[in-house]
Design a protein around this motif. Sequence first.
Motif, mmCIF file in Angstrom:
data_model
loop_
_atom_site.group_PDB
_atom_site.id
_atom_site.type_symbol
_atom_site.label_atom_id
_atom_site.label_comp_id
_atom_site.label_asym_id
_atom_site.label_seq_id
_atom_site.Cartn_x
_atom_site.Cartn_y
_atom_site.Cartn_z
ATOM 1 N N GLU A 2 -7.382 0.051 -17.958
ATOM 2 C CA GLU A 2 -6.186 1.026 -17.944
ATOM 3 C C GLU A 2 -5.400 1.274 -16.501
ATOM 4 O OE1 GLU A 2 -7.456 4.615 -20.206
ATOM 5 O OE2 GLU A 2 -8.522 3.313 -21.657
ATOM 6 N N VAL A 3 -6.400 1.366 -15.680
ATOM 7 C CA VAL A 3 -5.878 1.721 -14.320
ATOM 8 C C VAL A 3 -4.814 0.484 -13.886
ATOM 9 C CG1 VAL A 3 -6.394 1.885 -11.994
ATOM 10 C CG2 VAL A 3 -7.728 3.109 -13.615
ATOM 11 N N LEU A 4 -5.281 -0.870 -14.230
ATOM 12 C CA LEU A 4 -4.442 -1.865 -13.676
ATOM 13 C C LEU A 4 -3.098 -2.135 -14.360
ATOM 14 C CD1 LEU A 4 -7.276 -4.756 -13.249
ATOM 15 C CD2 LEU A 4 -6.006 -3.482 -11.549
ATOM 16 N N SER A 5 -3.332 -1.579 -15.828
ATOM 17 C CA SER A 5 -2.065 -1.742 -16.593
ATOM 18 C C SER A 5 -1.187 -0.552 -16.186
ATOM 19 C CB SER A 5 -2.280 -1.568 -18.012
ATOM 20 O OG SER A 5 -3.082 -0.400 -18.442
ATOM 21 N N TYR A 6 -1.394 0.432 -15.763
ATOM 22 C CA TYR A 6 -0.896 1.680 -15.155
ATOM 23 C C TYR A 6 -0.057 1.219 -14.128
ATOM 24 C CZ TYR A 6 0.681 5.980 -13.303
ATOM 25 O OH TYR A 6 1.252 7.289 -12.613
ATOM 26 N N ILE A 7 -0.867 0.555 -13.185
ATOM 27 C CA ILE A 7 -0.416 0.098 -11.818
ATOM 28 C C ILE A 7 0.662 -0.822 -12.122
ATOM 29 C CG2 ILE A 7 -0.828 -0.849 -9.516
ATOM 30 C CD1 ILE A 7 -3.506 0.433 -9.781
ATOM 31 N N PHE A 10 3.781 0.828 -13.296
ATOM 32 C CA PHE A 10 4.739 1.734 -12.491
ATOM 33 C C PHE A 10 5.319 0.686 -11.446
ATOM 34 C CE2 PHE A 10 4.520 3.568 -8.047
ATOM 35 C CZ PHE A 10 5.025 4.669 -8.292
ATOM 36 N N ALA A 11 4.645 -0.650 -10.915
ATOM 37 C CA ALA A 11 5.498 -1.453 -10.157
ATOM 38 C C ALA A 11 6.613 -1.957 -10.659
ATOM 39 C CB ALA A 11 4.249 -2.429 -9.914
ATOM 40 N N SER A 13 8.453 -0.583 -12.979
ATOM 41 C CA SER A 13 9.482 0.467 -12.982
ATOM 42 C C SER A 13 10.179 0.852 -11.641
ATOM 43 C CB SER A 13 8.996 1.380 -13.538
ATOM 44 O OG SER A 13 7.987 2.329 -13.125
ATOM 45 N N GLN A 14 9.366 0.674 -10.537
ATOM 46 C CA GLN A 14 10.017 0.952 -9.250
ATOM 47 C C GLN A 14 10.027 -0.202 -8.282
ATOM 48 O OE1 GLN A 14 10.787 4.251 -8.695
ATOM 49 N NE2 GLN A 14 10.391 4.879 -10.660
ATOM 50 N N PRO A 15 10.769 -1.171 -8.468
ATOM 51 C CA PRO A 15 10.690 -2.178 -7.560
ATOM 52 C C PRO A 15 11.351 -1.993 -6.282
ATOM 53 C CG PRO A 15 12.523 -2.573 -9.242
ATOM 54 C CD PRO A 15 11.699 -1.311 -9.492
ATOM 55 N N GLU A 16 12.236 -1.005 -6.166
ATOM 56 C CA GLU A 16 12.824 -0.633 -4.718
ATOM 57 C C GLU A 16 11.649 0.015 -3.988
ATOM 58 O OE1 GLU A 16 14.216 0.715 -7.562
ATOM 59 O OE2 GLU A 16 15.902 -0.885 -7.823
ATOM 60 N N LEU A 17 10.710 0.960 -4.544
ATOM 61 C CA LEU A 17 9.610 1.491 -3.933
ATOM 62 C C LEU A 17 8.586 0.474 -3.340
ATOM 63 C CD1 LEU A 17 8.667 4.275 -2.795
ATOM 64 C CD2 LEU A 17 7.310 4.212 -5.190
ATOM 65 N N ILE A 18 8.380 -0.442 -4.227
ATOM 66 C CA ILE A 18 7.392 -1.541 -3.850
ATOM 67 C C ILE A 18 8.007 -2.403 -2.548
ATOM 68 C CG2 ILE A 18 5.951 -3.468 -4.488
ATOM 69 C CD1 ILE A 18 5.135 -0.730 -5.657
ATOM 70 N N LEU A 19 9.246 -2.593 -2.782
ATOM 71 C CA LEU A 19 9.747 -3.394 -1.612
ATOM 72 C C LEU A 19 9.808 -2.960 -0.414
ATOM 73 C CD1 LEU A 19 11.202 -6.174 -0.988
ATOM 74 C CD2 LEU A 19 13.507 -5.067 -1.554
ATOM 75 N N SER A 20 10.294 -1.581 -0.443
ATOM 76 C CA SER A 20 10.445 -0.771 0.760
ATOM 77 C C SER A 20 8.953 -0.418 1.361
ATOM 78 C CB SER A 20 11.332 0.569 0.577
ATOM 79 O OG SER A 20 10.710 1.533 -0.240
ATOM 80 N N SER A 21 8.057 -0.311 0.586
ATOM 81 C CA SER A 21 6.672 0.063 1.169
ATOM 82 C C SER A 21 6.194 -1.284 1.856
ATOM 83 C CB SER A 21 5.882 0.598 0.041
ATOM 84 O OG SER A 21 6.139 1.724 -0.432
ATOM 85 N N THR A 22 6.390 -2.509 0.884
ATOM 86 C CA THR A 22 5.840 -3.821 1.725
ATOM 87 C C THR A 22 6.497 -3.732 3.029
ATOM 88 O OG1 THR A 22 5.584 -4.289 -0.417
ATOM 89 C CG2 THR A 22 5.708 -6.062 1.208
ATOM 90 N N ILE A 23 8.004 -3.795 3.315
ATOM 91 C CA ILE A 23 8.511 -4.068 4.314
ATOM 92 C C ILE A 23 8.101 -2.927 5.462
ATOM 93 C CG2 ILE A 23 10.751 -3.821 5.486
ATOM 94 C CD1 ILE A 23 12.170 -4.764 2.849
#
Length: 189
Positions: A2-7, A10-11, A13-23
Amino acid sequence: MEVLSYIGSFASSQPELILSSTITVVVSLIGWALKPKTRIIYGSTSFTFHDFALGSEGGRAQISVEKFFVQNVGKKPASEVELVFSHRPSSYSIFPPRNHDAADIQGGKFSIKVPSIANKELLIVDVIDVNRIKVDFMSVNCPDDIPKEVEFFSIRRFGRSVYALVYFLMALGFFATVYILVLLIGSLI
C-alpha cells in the motif's frame, strides 16, 4: 504494498514537485563534489642506513637517514597539520623552511606541528638518527581532512623519444581497437 502504491499515486499527481526536488538534490550533489577540499597524502620516499667503523678503537657509528613527505593535493589549504614520529630524531630539517612547533608527546613520541600547508604544496622532512633505531612516521593529523598514507615509488626517467614511442604505440592500439569494433559492428549489420 500500500505504501508503494501511495507513493506512486502521489508522484504521478505532483510531477512538478518531483522534478524540482530532483533538480535540487542533483545541483546540491554537484556543488558538494566541486567544493574545494583539503586532501593530504604522506609517506616515506627513501631510507638509507650507514654503519661506520670509528678509527682503530673498534667503535661503530650507525646513521640512518630518511626522507618523509606530506602533500596537500586538494584545492583548499590545510591548517594545523601535525606530523607524529615514533621518537625524537637526532636531527631533522623541513623543506621549504617554515615556522613550526616541535614537542615530545606521550609514549616517547615526537610531534612537529605546521600551521598550514597550501594547496598543491609539498612539505619534505629529512630525519637523521645516530646510533639509535629507525624513526618511523606514525601518522599525520589534520582537522580539515583524514590524511592518507601512500607508497612512493621512484621510477626511471627516459628520454623524450622513448615516451614519444610509448604514446605512439598507445594511440596505435586505441585506433586498432576502434577499427576492429567498426569491422565487427559492420559484419553484424
